[in-house]
Design a protein around this motif. Structure first.
Motif, PDB file in Angstrom:
ATOM      1  N   HIS A  18     -45.566 -47.715  96.997  1.00  0.00           N
ATOM      2  CA  HIS A  18     -45.911 -49.059  96.539  1.00  0.00           C
ATOM      3  C   HIS A  18     -45.503 -50.120  97.566  1.00  0.00           C
ATOM      4  CE1 HIS A  18     -46.361 -48.064  91.966  1.00  0.00           C
ATOM      5  NE2 HIS A  18     -47.149 -47.343  92.757  1.00  0.00           N
ATOM      6  N   ARG A  19     -44.389 -49.888  98.250  1.00  0.00           N
ATOM      7  CA  ARG A  19     -43.994 -50.850  99.285  1.00  0.00           C
ATOM      8  C   ARG A  19     -45.012 -50.868 100.423  1.00  0.00           C
ATOM      9  NH1 ARG A  19     -38.557 -49.805 102.460  1.00  0.00           N
ATOM     10  NH2 ARG A  19     -39.807 -49.508 104.323  1.00  0.00           N
ATOM     11  N   LEU A  20     -45.465 -49.694 100.835  1.00  0.00           N
ATOM     12  CA  LEU A  20     -46.485 -49.627 101.886  1.00  0.00           C
ATOM     13  C   LEU A  20     -47.759 -50.355 101.461  1.00  0.00           C
ATOM     14  CD1 LEU A  20     -46.123 -45.881 102.977  1.00  0.00           C
ATOM     15  CD2 LEU A  20     -45.401 -47.883 104.288  1.00  0.00           C
ATOM     16  N   LEU A  21     -48.162 -50.155 100.201  1.00  0.00           N
ATOM     17  CA  LEU A  21     -49.373 -50.795  99.701  1.00  0.00           C
ATOM     18  C   LEU A  21     -49.183 -52.308  99.566  1.00  0.00           C
ATOM     19  CD1 LEU A  21     -50.271 -48.150  96.965  1.00  0.00           C
ATOM     20  CD2 LEU A  21     -51.591 -48.621  99.029  1.00  0.00           C
ATOM     21  N   ARG A  22     -48.030 -52.706  99.032  1.00  0.00           N
ATOM     22  CA  ARG A  22     -47.763 -54.128  98.806  1.00  0.00           C
ATOM     23  C   ARG A  22     -47.754 -54.908 100.115  1.00  0.00           C
ATOM     24  NH1 ARG A  22     -43.076 -53.491  96.861  1.00  0.00           N
ATOM     25  NH2 ARG A  22     -43.811 -53.038  94.760  1.00  0.00           N
ATOM     26  N   GLU A  23     -47.184 -54.296 101.148  1.00  0.00           N
ATOM     27  CA  GLU A  23     -47.062 -54.982 102.431  1.00  0.00           C
ATOM     28  C   GLU A  23     -48.287 -54.802 103.322  1.00  0.00           C
ATOM     29  OE1 GLU A  23     -43.407 -53.558 104.077  1.00  0.00           O
ATOM     30  OE2 GLU A  23     -42.162 -54.458 102.493  1.00  0.00           O
ATOM     31  N   GLY A  24     -49.304 -54.149 102.789  1.00  0.00           N
ATOM     32  CA  GLY A  24     -50.536 -53.971 103.549  1.00  0.00           C
ATOM     33  C   GLY A  24     -50.418 -53.020 104.718  1.00  0.00           C
ATOM     34  N   ARG A  25     -49.431 -52.123 104.653  1.00  0.00           N
ATOM     35  CA  ARG A  25     -49.221 -51.182 105.760  1.00  0.00           C
ATOM     36  C   ARG A  25     -49.832 -49.812 105.495  1.00  0.00           C
ATOM     37  NH1 ARG A  25     -43.419 -50.496 106.817  1.00  0.00           N
ATOM     38  NH2 ARG A  25     -43.009 -51.193 104.693  1.00  0.00           N
ATOM     39  N   ALA A  26     -50.535 -49.682 104.381  1.00  0.00           N
ATOM     40  CA  ALA A  26     -51.211 -48.423 104.066  1.00  0.00           C
ATOM     41  C   ALA A  26     -52.393 -48.713 103.166  1.00  0.00           C
ATOM     42  CB  ALA A  26     -50.248 -47.442 103.387  1.00  0.00           C
ATOM     43  N   GLY A  27     -53.415 -47.873 103.280  1.00  0.00           N
ATOM     44  CA  GLY A  27     -54.563 -47.974 102.394  1.00  0.00           C
ATOM     45  C   GLY A  27     -54.320 -47.197 101.114  1.00  0.00           C
ATOM     46  N   LEU A  28     -55.079 -47.515 100.091  1.00  0.00           N
ATOM     47  CA  LEU A  28     -54.954 -46.852  98.799  1.00  0.00           C
ATOM     48  C   LEU A  28     -55.590 -45.469  98.851  1.00  0.00           C
ATOM     49  CD1 LEU A  28     -54.245 -47.110  95.725  1.00  0.00           C
ATOM     50  CD2 LEU A  28     -56.588 -47.925  95.419  1.00  0.00           C
ATOM     51  N   CYS A  29     -54.877 -44.483  98.323  1.00  0.00           N
ATOM     52  CA  CYS A  29     -55.392 -43.113  98.285  1.00  0.00           C
ATOM     53  C   CYS A  29     -55.230 -42.553  96.878  1.00  0.00           C
ATOM     54  CB  CYS A  29     -54.644 -42.223  99.281  1.00  0.00           C
ATOM     55  SG  CYS A  29     -55.205 -40.509  99.260  1.00  0.00           S
ATOM     56  N   GLU A  30     -56.361 -42.284  96.233  1.00  0.00           N
ATOM     57  CA  GLU A  30     -56.341 -41.654  94.913  1.00  0.00           C
ATOM     58  C   GLU A  30     -56.945 -40.252  94.943  1.00  0.00           C
ATOM     59  OE1 GLU A  30     -56.619 -45.009  91.589  1.00  0.00           O
ATOM     60  OE2 GLU A  30     -58.384 -45.024  92.895  1.00  0.00           O
ATOM     61  N   SER A  31     -57.520 -39.877  96.074  1.00  0.00           N
ATOM     62  CA  SER A  31     -58.132 -38.556  96.183  1.00  0.00           C
ATOM     63  C   SER A  31     -58.410 -38.257  97.649  1.00  0.00           C
ATOM     64  CB  SER A  31     -59.451 -38.507  95.407  1.00  0.00           C
ATOM     65  OG  SER A  31     -60.424 -39.336  96.033  1.00  0.00           O
ATOM     66  N   ALA A  32     -58.814 -37.019  97.915  1.00  0.00           N
ATOM     67  CA  ALA A  32     -59.200 -36.657  99.285  1.00  0.00           C
ATOM     68  C   ALA A  32     -60.377 -37.493  99.755  1.00  0.00           C
ATOM     69  CB  ALA A  32     -59.547 -35.166  99.341  1.00  0.00           C
ATOM     70  N   ALA A  33     -61.230 -37.915  98.811  1.00  0.00           N
ATOM     71  CA  ALA A  33     -62.398 -38.721  99.178  1.00  0.00           C
ATOM     72  C   ALA A  33     -61.979 -40.020  99.851  1.00  0.00           C
ATOM     73  CB  ALA A  33     -63.238 -39.018  97.936  1.00  0.00           C
ATOM     74  N   ASP A  34     -60.859 -40.605  99.418  1.00  0.00           N
ATOM     75  CA  ASP A  34     -60.376 -41.841 100.040  1.00  0.00           C
ATOM     76  C   ASP A  34     -59.966 -41.603 101.492  1.00  0.00           C
ATOM     77  OD1 ASP A  34     -60.732 -43.475  97.794  1.00  0.00           O
ATOM     78  OD2 ASP A  34     -58.789 -42.905  96.954  1.00  0.00           O
ATOM     79  N   VAL A  35     -59.358 -40.461 101.750  1.00  0.00           N
ATOM     80  CA  VAL A  35     -58.936 -40.133 103.118  1.00  0.00           C
ATOM     81  C   VAL A  35     -60.159 -39.906 104.005  1.00  0.00           C
ATOM     82  CG1 VAL A  35     -57.485 -38.647 104.538  1.00  0.00           C
ATOM     83  CG2 VAL A  35     -56.899 -39.005 102.132  1.00  0.00           C
ATOM     84  N   LEU A  36     -61.115 -39.154 103.492  1.00  0.00           N
ATOM     85  CA  LEU A  36     -62.328 -38.887 104.262  1.00  0.00           C
ATOM     86  C   LEU A  36     -63.078 -40.182 104.576  1.00  0.00           C
ATOM     87  CD1 LEU A  36     -63.582 -35.716 102.343  1.00  0.00           C
ATOM     88  CD2 LEU A  36     -62.408 -35.780 104.545  1.00  0.00           C
ATOM     89  N   ALA A  37     -63.104 -41.084 103.586  1.00  0.00           N
ATOM     90  CA  ALA A  37     -63.777 -42.366 103.804  1.00  0.00           C
ATOM     91  C   ALA A  37     -63.052 -43.188 104.862  1.00  0.00           C
ATOM     92  CB  ALA A  37     -63.852 -43.137 102.486  1.00  0.00           C
ATOM     93  N   ALA A  38     -61.716 -43.173 104.825  1.00  0.00           N
ATOM     94  CA  ALA A  38     -60.936 -43.942 105.796  1.00  0.00           C
ATOM     95  C   ALA A  38     -61.177 -43.441 107.220  1.00  0.00           C
ATOM     96  CB  ALA A  38     -59.449 -43.865 105.456  1.00  0.00           C
ATOM     97  N   LEU A  39     -61.438 -42.137 107.354  1.00  0.00           N
ATOM     98  CA  LEU A  39     -61.662 -41.546 108.673  1.00  0.00           C
ATOM     99  C   LEU A  39     -63.140 -41.510 109.049  1.00  0.00           C
ATOM    100  CD1 LEU A  39     -59.141 -38.555 108.555  1.00  0.00           C
ATOM    101  CD2 LEU A  39     -58.842 -40.785 109.637  1.00  0.00           C
ATOM    102  N   GLY A  40     -63.995 -41.969 108.134  1.00  0.00           N
ATOM    103  CA  GLY A  40     -65.427 -41.944 108.424  1.00  0.00           C
ATOM    104  C   GLY A  40     -66.012 -40.558 108.444  1.00  0.00           C
ATOM    105  N   LEU A  41     -65.420 -39.641 107.661  1.00  0.00           N
ATOM    106  CA  LEU A  41     -65.881 -38.257 107.625  1.00  0.00           C
ATOM    107  C   LEU A  41     -66.758 -38.024 106.404  1.00  0.00           C
ATOM    108  CD1 LEU A  41     -62.542 -36.457 108.552  1.00  0.00           C
ATOM    109  CD2 LEU A  41     -64.517 -36.829 110.042  1.00  0.00           C
ATOM    110  N   PRO A  42     -67.720 -37.110 106.476  1.00  0.00           N
ATOM    111  CA  PRO A  42     -68.566 -36.819 105.308  1.00  0.00           C
ATOM    112  C   PRO A  42     -67.754 -36.166 104.208  1.00  0.00           C
ATOM    113  CG  PRO A  42     -68.975 -35.237 107.073  1.00  0.00           C
ATOM    114  CD  PRO A  42     -68.102 -36.319 107.646  1.00  0.00           C
ATOM    115  N   GLN A  43     -68.094 -36.498 102.982  1.00  0.00           N
ATOM    116  CA  GLN A  43     -67.380 -35.920 101.846  1.00  0.00           C
ATOM    117  C   GLN A  43     -68.084 -34.652 101.413  1.00  0.00           C
ATOM    118  OE1 GLN A  43     -66.275 -38.731  98.856  1.00  0.00           O
ATOM    119  NE2 GLN A  43     -66.122 -40.408 100.325  1.00  0.00           N
TER     120      GLN A  43
END
Length: 409
Positions: free
Chosen positions: A298-323
């Motif tokens: 939550h600290r990483l998210l609050r301070e804008g130092r990390a993106g939100l991740c709720e699933s592998a799809a979020d990681v793939l999207a952040a890296l621009g990879l096909p799901q």
């Protein structure tokens, strides 16, 4: 560059790795003074050893978290032996043991961006060189977090690691208890029976040292189907100060770092910080508000130092990879939609969080006896699981197979 010069540079890299194993401050000062490993390698080991000896203390240089006093003399003794052996090279024999050095083409390219890259990596595994190629060429994501996760944290680590592995991403972590172990295990399970490298584990000790001992079976699984690597020489024991150093290697190998649960001072946060420093993608999995293990993400998210991740799809999207394969959450929604009657009502009620049987019966508008029968059916289908306090929860781990839709009761 001729073969003799390259051979000497490899020896120097391994010797420098021994220096860094026993006295990381000494290696760091050399890199800072000479401006990096390339410049260091222009000097002889004898000259570098003489310089270090002139500044040598009775114990290794002051580094936060150094071993206890009685262990320092062992470290210092090994350091002294390394300096004394500079003319002939490394003290620890490497015959038949795989090592990749800074001057080798196989050295992972991502690690070259670290401000203090390791001079050498010591490796072990059933197919070391094939695995190292994957570690360099494939997308790599680190999944890290607390050693004492909640059931939710374990589920999320498994879900993310499974989904990433299915998408052709190599999952890397630190082989610690908790989130690390869940991520490694899930990745190995998905990769089982395929030619894919299951996972890569970066150790805070020598690659021949099983630590923690409770993970010895997982160590064997990674050895059989993945890659174990360390910047520390064989036989180097686990020391507190080696784990933050290990974290920078994890971040250095990865295109993104996902933090799944961790307190405000969790070591996983340092891995995310290294990732930030490299200009890469740190992500954090949100947890329940006010919980100790939610504080770090939550600290990483609050301070804008990390993106939100709720699933592998979020990681793939952040890296621009096909799901690829559908997420477990999507499977749960499909199962709830396909199920009729009691099963759908129970799945829908549990989507909001853990509930006791009496609470669940009310939320699903069922009699308690019918609710218990439906829970038993859903548990057999792998969709729900009992937890502490007589509560039930959705199983959010990504299932490599197909979710079996429960029949209406």
């Amino acid at each position: 560059m001729n073969g003799a010069v390259r051979s000497q540079q490899r020896l120097t890299c391994r010797w420098l790795a021994e220096v860094g194993t026993w006295n990381p401050g000494a290696l760091r000062r050399l890199q800072q003074r000479y401006g990096g490993l390339d410049a260091l390698l222009e000097h002889s080991r004898e000259d570098l050893a003489a310089e270090l000896s002139s500044a040598r203390r009775a114990v290794p240089a002051a580094v936060p978290g150094l071993p206890a006093e009685e262990e320092r003399w062992t470290e210092a003794g090994a350091y002294a032996a390394t300096l004394a052996a500079a003319a002939r090279g490394p003290v620890v024999a490497s015959v038949g043991r795989p090592v990749v050095t800074w001057v080798d083409d196989r050295y992972p390219a991502r690690l070259r961006h670290l401000s203090d890259p390791p001079p050498a990596l010591f490796l072990t595994g059933a197919a070391v060189w094939e695995a190292l190629t994957v570690c360099t060429a494939a997308p790599v994501v680190a999944v890290v977090g607390t050693r004492g996760p909640t059931a939710y944290g374990r589920d999320m680590a498994r879900a993310i690691a499974s989904g990433l592995t299915k998408a052709g991403v190599l999952v890397v972590s630190g082989l610690a208890m908790g989130i690390d172990a869940e991520a490694h295990s899930a990745a190995l399970t998905v990769a089982a029976g395929t030619c894919a490298v299951g996972t890569a584990a970066v150790l805070g000790c020598g690659v021949d040292v099983v630590y923690p001992r409770v993970n010895r079976r997982l160590f064997a699984r990674v050895h059989a189907a993945g890659l174990l690597l360390s910047e520390f020489v064989w036989g180097a024991g686990a020391r507190a100060w080696r784990f933050p150093a290990r974290n920078r290697i994890i971040a250095g190998l990865a295109d993104a770092v996902v933090v799944v649960e961790g307190g405000a001072r969790s070591g996983a946060l340092s891995t995310a910080e290294f990732c930030n420093d490299l200009g890469r993608e740190p992500l954090a999995v949100p947890g329940e508000a006010g919980r100790r293990l939610s504080a770090g993400p939550h600290r990483l998210l609050r301070e804008g130092r990390a993106g939100l991740c709720e699933s592998a799809a979020d990681v793939l999207a952040a890296l621009g990879l096909p799901q690829s394969a559908s997420s477990r959450q999507a499977q749960l929604h499909l199962a709830a939609g396909a199920a009729s009657g009691d099963a759908a009502a129970v799945l829908s009620a549990l989507d909001g969080g853990e509930l006791r049987v009496d609470e669940l019966a009310i939320a699903a508008s069922l009699r308690v006896v019918d609710c218990l029968a439906t829970l038993a059916e859903l548990e057999l289908a792998g969709l729900v699981s009992p937890c502490s306090g007589g509560r039930y929860r959705l199983v959010r781990g990504d299932d490599p197979g197909v979710v079996e839709t429960p029949r209406a009761g």
